[in-house]
Scaffold this motif. Structure first.
Motif, PDB file in Angstrom:
ATOM      1  N   GLY A   1       0.824  -1.198   0.000  1.00 16.41           N
ATOM      2  CA  GLY A   1       0.000   0.000   0.000  1.00 16.41           C
ATOM      3  C   GLY A   1       0.860   1.250   0.000  1.00 16.41           C
ATOM      4  O   GLY A   1       0.542   2.238  -0.681  1.00 16.41           O
TER       5      GLY A   1
ATOM      6  N   ALA B   1       1.519   3.314  -3.875  1.00 12.57           N
ATOM      7  CA  ALA B   1       0.761   4.567  -3.913  1.00 12.57           C
ATOM      8  C   ALA B   1       1.518   5.603  -4.760  1.00 12.57           C
ATOM      9  O   ALA B   1       2.744   5.545  -4.865  1.00 12.57           O
ATOM     10  N   PRO B   2       0.837   6.547  -5.413  1.00 13.02           N
ATOM     11  CA  PRO B   2      -0.602   6.781  -5.293  1.00 13.02           C
ATOM     12  C   PRO B   2      -1.444   6.072  -6.344  1.00 13.02           C
ATOM     13  O   PRO B   2      -2.658   6.086  -6.257  1.00 13.02           O
TER      14      PRO B   2
ATOM     15  N   ARG C   1      -3.930   1.085  -5.170  1.00 10.83           N
ATOM     16  CA  ARG C   1      -4.316   0.862  -3.785  1.00 10.83           C
ATOM     17  C   ARG C   1      -4.257  -0.628  -3.473  1.00 10.83           C
ATOM     18  O   ARG C   1      -4.640  -1.450  -4.298  1.00 10.83           O
TER      19      ARG C   1
ATOM     20  N   ASN D   1      -5.295  -3.282  -0.327  1.00 13.02           N
ATOM     21  CA  ASN D   1      -5.952  -3.503   0.953  1.00 13.02           C
ATOM     22  C   ASN D   1      -6.188  -4.995   1.154  1.00 13.02           C
ATOM     23  O   ASN D   1      -5.928  -5.814   0.266  1.00 13.02           O
TER      24      ASN D   1
ATOM     25  N   TRP E   1      -9.792   6.628  -0.851  1.00 13.16           N
ATOM     26  CA  TRP E   1      -8.843   7.201   0.099  1.00 13.16           C
ATOM     27  C   TRP E   1      -8.406   6.170   1.134  1.00 13.16           C
ATOM     28  O   TRP E   1      -8.010   6.496   2.230  1.00 13.16           O
TER      29      TRP E   1
ATOM     30  N   THR F   1      -5.890   2.799   1.647  1.00 12.95           N
ATOM     31  CA  THR F   1      -4.872   1.883   1.153  1.00 12.95           C
ATOM     32  C   THR F   1      -4.022   1.374   2.309  1.00 12.95           C
ATOM     33  O   THR F   1      -3.887   2.039   3.349  1.00 12.95           O
TER      34      THR F   1
END
Length: 251
Positions: free
Chosen positions: A171, A175-176, A179, A181, A233, A235
């Motif tokens: 993560g 980035a950016p 993402r 998770n 928004w 991650t």
């Protein structure tokens, strides 16, 4: 309304049944096209039929930790659907039950190979083939066992703890544009987890504040959210999906 994934393309590993198939079904229902993988071709073919046929899904059979299978899957996905926006690393194994010190070196290497090293390889392939230039989102299917000591789950728990940390590390590193998770389910009613509740489901579920064990849809909805723009928004995070059982110290 559920967040749309219309026009997106995803690879979901370990998706011929159980949690993986539930995730694939949810992504298709939200407008995505999917490539599902698993070891055996016949149940994969049935999964594709269930997902609506080749306009919505394709399948590539092979072992999740086989580099040739990984490369073929990513290549066929892009060749068929023209892109690869999402990766769900769902495949996991737990071939031994018991303490870590009772697991042989060979068994430990196999568990880590499938549950940790394969997700790294899948992510790198997706990154190199599409996501580095176009962006994307990855979800790793971990386990509540990776967040605390888990009696009897030994190296499986260790591998899922490592996967959770990998999620945070990637993560940060990706980035950016990308993402990454994870979800960490407690016991979900699948064939994979059957030994943990078979014949005693009511007693096991009684420990869960929400009064029941999980079902694949409980995980699928969370994964779809983490892939969607509604989580734009978020991650490096791991979402616990456990019916509240961790509130009382259980698995």
């Amino acid at each position: 309304m559920a967040p749309s994934l219309k026009g997106r393309v995803a690879v979901v590993t370990g998706a011929s049944r159980g949690i993986g198939l539930g995730i694939a079904r949810e992504l298709v229902e939200r407008g995505a096209k999917v490539c599902v993988t698993a070891r055996n071709a016949e149940p994969l073919a049935e999964a594709v039929r269930e997902l609506g046929g080749p306009d919505h899904a394709i399948a590539v059979a092979g072992k999740a930790d086989d580099p040739a299978h990984q490369a073929e899957t990513v290549a066929r996905t892009i060749e068929t659907f023209g892109r690869l926006d999402h990766l769900v690393n769902n495949t996991g194994i737990n071939p031994v039950y018991g303490p870590v010190l009772d697991v042989s070196t060979e068994q430990a290497a196999k568990i880590l190979g499938v549950n940790l090293l394969a997700p790294i390889a899948w992510t790198k392939l997706a990154y190199d083939a599409w996501m580095r230039e176009h962006g994307g989102a990855v979800v790793n299917v971990a386990s509540l066992a990776g967040l605390r000591a888990a009696p009897g789950l030994g190296m499986y728990a260790v591998s899922k703890a490592a996967l959770i940390h990998l999620t945070a590390q990637l993560g940060f590193e990706l980035a950016p544009g990308i993402r990454v998770n994870a979800v960490a389910p407690a016991i979900v009613k699948t064939k994979f987890a059957e030994a943990l509740y078979d014949g005693r489901e009511e007693r096991v579920a009684a420990a869960y504040p929400l009064g029941r064990l999980g079902v694949p849809q409980d995980v699928a909805g969370a994964v779809a959210f983490l892939l969607s723009e509604e989580s734009a928004w978020i991650t490096g995070q791991t979402l616990t999906l456990d019916g509240g059982v961790s509130l009382v110290g259980g698995l």
